[in-house]
Scaffold this active site. Structure first.
Site, PDB file in Angstrom:
ATOM      1  N   TYR A  41       4.919  -2.257 -13.006  1.00 35.03           N
ATOM      2  CA  TYR A  41       5.192  -3.113 -12.059  1.00 35.03           C
ATOM      3  C   TYR A  41       6.245  -5.084 -12.357  1.00 35.03           C
ATOM      4  O   TYR A  41       6.546  -4.970 -11.614  1.00 35.03           O
ATOM      5  CB  TYR A  41       4.632  -3.543 -10.557  1.00 35.03           C
ATOM      6  CG  TYR A  41       4.038  -1.823 -10.356  1.00 35.03           C
ATOM      7  CD1 TYR A  41       4.436  -0.455 -10.725  1.00 35.03           C
ATOM      8  CD2 TYR A  41       2.736  -1.889  -9.473  1.00 35.03           C
ATOM      9  CE1 TYR A  41       3.349   0.836 -10.666  1.00 35.03           C
ATOM     10  CE2 TYR A  41       2.340  -1.118  -8.905  1.00 35.03           C
ATOM     11  CZ  TYR A  41       2.277   0.998  -9.637  1.00 35.03           C
ATOM     12  OH  TYR A  41       2.047   1.271  -9.713  1.00 35.03           O
ATOM     13  N   HIS A 101      -2.847   4.501 -15.880  1.00 32.31           N
ATOM     14  CA  HIS A 101      -2.504   4.492 -14.901  1.00 32.31           C
ATOM     15  C   HIS A 101      -1.024   6.132 -14.835  1.00 32.31           C
ATOM     16  O   HIS A 101      -1.031   6.382 -14.101  1.00 32.31           O
ATOM     17  CB  HIS A 101      -0.402   3.789 -14.827  1.00 32.31           C
ATOM     18  CG  HIS A 101       0.290   3.027 -14.400  1.00 32.31           C
ATOM     19  ND1 HIS A 101       1.021   1.997 -13.956  1.00 32.31           N
ATOM     20  CD2 HIS A 101       0.714   3.383 -13.052  1.00 32.31           C
ATOM     21  CE1 HIS A 101       1.661   1.408 -12.668  1.00 32.31           C
ATOM     22  NE2 HIS A 101       1.794   3.059 -12.084  1.00 32.31           N
TER      23      HIS A 101
END
Ligand code: A2P
Length: 274
Positions: A25, A88
């Protein structure tokens, strides 16, 4: 970047204490900046008052890459350990970190080797707990078959249009806590479904969606850059949904396959079986 730092700082002022970031991110550095600012201005006395989660990118899911990746995240965050470190996605991609990838970019995911790296992060004290994101049941079963330390969390997309009943049941039976990302359907760009915020069945949609997840034993990770909505999204304690409301939500038709989520979670869960 300043926008992210400011939103996080405002959230800290309102009392938010759990922050979820990821190396993908690029919000680790702004979160670190917001933490320093909050300590300087007396909102926090130190970072131990926070619960920080970050994630291992799909470009780093191979033996030898995991500990260095977490060390890099910690340096971006400016902290010594994270409370929770997550894989992730059960996938490995070639090259740089990115949201969008094709089947050609995908390499075999080494569940065992990657998880050993996660266990090392725990043993080194760099992560207080370790877990995964976007793992469907078959990949969790395999992980549980070889893990020395079982995953404490599986973070997945979950909202009234994708209730994940079977997965939640499996996780509950195996003592894996479920965290919901995009509990409001997200932005619908890389994943999620904007339809959630327009469900005619639910009034006061945001706080009901969040409370509903909480009552299922799922922790929620709502995202907002808006101060009023940050306040609204905190108002989920001290009251309960009625039985009728729970029943109405349970009957909402579920989106499946391509319609459930157009993005990250879909190809990982359904298309790419490595
Ligand atoms: P904004 O940042 O403008 O508030 P999710 O947490 O499911 O990923 O959803 C995030 C999206 O939902 C963002 O686009 C966010 O926009 C919006 N959002 C967050 N909180 C609320 C709320 N209380 N009411 C309506 N939309 C919200």
């Amino acid at each position: 970047m300043k926008l992210i730092e400011t939103a996080i700082f405002e959230a800290m002022k309102l009392g938010y204490r759990h922050f979820d970031t990821a190396s993908l991110y690029q919000s680790e550095h702004p979160l670190g900046q917001a933490i320093s600012r909050a300590i300087r201005s007396g909102i926090l006395s130190n970072c131990d008052e926070l619960f920080i989660t970050t994630k291992l990118a799909a470009a780093d899911t191979y033996p030898g890459a995991v500990v260095p990746a977490l060390r890099k995240s910690l340096s971006e965050l400016g902290i010594k350990y994270v409370d929770l470190y997550l894989i992730h996605a059960p996938v490995r991609v070639k090259g740089e970190k990115r949201y969008v990838f094709t089947k050609e970019d995908v390499m075999p995911f080494d569940s065992k080797g990657t998880w050993e790296g996660m266990e090392q992060c725990y043993e080194l004290g760099l992560a207080k707990s370790i877990g995964v994101c976007n793992f469907p049941i078959d990949k969790l079963k395999f992980l549980l078959s070889h893990a020395k330390i079982p995953p404490s969390v599986n973070q997945v997309e979950m909202h009234p249009l994708w209730q994940q009943n079977e997965l939640i049941d499996f996780c509950r039976k195996n003592c894996i806590h479920v965290g919901a990302y995009s509990p409001l359907g997200g932005t619908g760009s890389f994943w999620g479904n904007r339809g959630v915020l327009h469900l005619k069945e639910i009034e006061e949609i945001a706080r009901i969606c969040l409370r509903w997840a909480l009552e299922r034993g799922v922790s929620v990770l709502p995202k907002s850059f808006n101060k009023e909505r940050l306040k609204e999204n905190k108002d989920i304690f001290g009251w309960r949904l009625s039985e009728d409301e729970v029943q109405i939500i349970s009957l909402i038709p579920q989106l499946v396959g391509d319609d459930a989520s157009h993005g990250l979670a879909r190809p990982i869960n359904q298309d790419i079986n490595v």
